[in-house]
Design an enzyme around this catalytic site. Structure first.
Site, PDB file in Angstrom:
ATOM      1  N   LYS A   1      11.003  -3.704   6.279  1.00  0.00           N
ATOM      2  CA  LYS A   1      11.659  -5.031   6.623  1.00  0.00           C
ATOM      3  C   LYS A   1      12.971  -4.549   6.699  1.00  0.00           C
ATOM      4  O   LYS A   1      14.168  -4.822   5.814  1.00  0.00           O
ATOM      5  CB  LYS A   1      11.548  -6.093   5.340  1.00  0.00           C
ATOM      6  CG  LYS A   1       9.903  -6.721   5.448  1.00  0.00           C
ATOM      7  CD  LYS A   1      10.090  -7.665   4.340  1.00  0.00           C
ATOM      8  CE  LYS A   1       8.897  -8.363   4.027  1.00  0.00           C
ATOM      9  NZ  LYS A   1       7.818  -7.829   3.419  1.00  0.00           N
TER      10      LYS A   1
HETATM   11  O1  S5P Z   1       6.373 -13.461   4.710  1.00  0.00           O
HETATM   12  C1  S5P Z   1       6.059 -12.466   4.045  1.00  0.00           C
HETATM   13  C2  S5P Z   1       6.160 -11.260   4.559  1.00  0.00           C
HETATM   14  C3  S5P Z   1       5.369 -10.087   4.193  1.00  0.00           C
HETATM   15  S1  S5P Z   1       5.299  -8.589   5.219  1.00  0.00           S
HETATM   16  N1  S5P Z   1       5.228 -12.486   2.887  1.00  0.00           N
HETATM   17  C4  S5P Z   1       4.766 -11.457   2.391  1.00  0.00           C
HETATM   18  O2  S5P Z   1       3.865 -11.746   1.369  1.00  0.00           O
HETATM   19  N2  S5P Z   1       4.621 -10.291   3.030  1.00  0.00           N
HETATM   20  C5  S5P Z   1       3.899  -9.023   2.123  1.00  0.00           C
HETATM   21  O3  S5P Z   1       2.559  -9.333   2.227  1.00  0.00           O
HETATM   22  C6  S5P Z   1       4.496  -8.774   0.790  1.00  0.00           C
HETATM   23  O4  S5P Z   1       5.554  -7.624   0.886  1.00  0.00           O
HETATM   24  C7  S5P Z   1       3.287  -8.258   0.309  1.00  0.00           C
HETATM   25  O5  S5P Z   1       3.064  -6.776   0.366  1.00  0.00           O
HETATM   26  C8  S5P Z   1       2.178  -8.946   1.091  1.00  0.00           C
HETATM   27  C9  S5P Z   1       1.411  -9.838   0.264  1.00  0.00           C
HETATM   28  O6  S5P Z   1       0.800  -9.418  -0.754  1.00  0.00           O
HETATM   29  P1  S5P Z   1      -0.202 -10.557  -1.580  1.00  0.00           P
HETATM   30  O7  S5P Z   1      -0.520  -9.800  -2.909  1.00  0.00           O
HETATM   31  O8  S5P Z   1       0.594 -11.644  -2.035  1.00  0.00           O
HETATM   32  O9  S5P Z   1      -1.285 -10.874  -0.905  1.00  0.00           O
END
Ligand code: S5P
Length: 258
Positions: free
Chosen positions: A94
């Site tokens: 990012k």
């Molecule tokens: O809008 C976003 C963009 C990203 S890249 N929301 C997110 O959660 N992410 C990423 O996706 C976040 O940094 C993490 O690595 C992943 C979601 O993780 P989870 O454990 O909630 O599934």
């Protein structure tokens, strides 16, 4: 009515970036639209997770700056596993600074991201210079970039106008920008078929995390919002058997395309 989807192998032909072409081709060949967010904090755990879920995924998403013992060897080993299992590596850095700074951040520092990641992502906020800087750092030949057009977190500031501006920025840089992090498909029609849409905030059980994350199911993201790839972190790596759980998410996400 069910959406009429262009097959991934045909979208590979529309995409103008080599990594995007490789990704669409690999999804069609391997029959998976699952990306695992490997948010673990030790290099060995990261490599073990990549090896375990490798057969199920099209993309492994990393946050190299949360790994406490990252070395050049970690990147080399990730690339070895990417070849072994046929997946691409996406460093979710990012980037959000001016062009000149992101050149250094992407190619240098401790992590040397451009040396091991197939693609990375950036916020459009600083303007086109961020894309030009990352293109310089990576070289167009074997790297690509996604723009963050929408986010999953509660209260985020990426409104409709901002999303449209991201879309316009991507269209100005189709040699390098091959898709979006978004909550839905953000460009309709055949023009939109040239880009990939990757959606985070995916979990089978949908209660949040107390820190603003908002979840949808694989089926909702792929079938209802017409996204291409689900990004799943804690739903998989915190489960008792990440490989088996990844297979479940993979099947749901792939079946939702039909
Ligand atoms: O809008 C976003 C963009 C990203 S890249 N929301 C997110 O959660 N992410 C990423 O996706 C976040 O940094 C993490 O690595 C992943 C979601 O993780 P989870 O454990 O909630 O599934």
């Amino acid at each position: 009515a069910k959406l009429q989807r262009t097959p991934f192998e045909d979208r590979a032909k529309l995409c103008k970036n080599a990594v995007g072409v490789a990704l669409f081709s690999l999804m069609a060949r391997k029959k998976t639209n699952l990306c695992v967010a490997a948010d673990v904090v030790e290099a060995k755990a990261l490599l073990d997770l990549a090896d375990a879920v490798g057969p199920q995924i099209c993309v492994l998403k990393t946050h190299c700056d949360i790994v406490r013992d990252w070395t050049d060897e970690t990147g080399t080993q990730l690339r070895f596993l990417a070849d072994k299992h046929d997946f691409l590596i996406f460093e979710d850095r990012k980037f959000a600074d001016i062009g000149n700074t992101v050149v250094q951040q992407c190619s240098g520092g401790v992590h040397r991201i451009a040396s091991w990641a197939h693609f990375t992502n950036a916020h459009a906020l600083p303007g086109d210079g961020i894309v030009d800087g990352l293109r310089t750092a990576a070289g167009v030949e074997n790297h690509g970039l996604l723009l963050l057009a929408q986010m999953s977190s509660a209260g985020n500031l990426l409104n409709k106008e901002y999303t449209s501006a991201c879309v316009e920025m991507a269209k100005r840089h189709t040699d390098f920008v091959f898709g979006f992090i978004s909550q839905e498909r953000v460009i309709e029609g055949s023009e939109g078929d040239a880009f990939v849409y990757m959606t985070p905030g995916v979990k089978l059980s949908q209660e949040g995390d107390g820190l603003g994350q908002q979840y949808n199911t694989p089926t909702a993201v792929i079938a209802d919002r017409n996204s291409d790839i689900i990004i799943v972190g804690r739903g998989i790596y915190k489960s008792d058997n990440p490989a088996a759980t990844a297979a479940i998410y993979r099947k749901q996400a792939w079946d939702a395309l039909a």
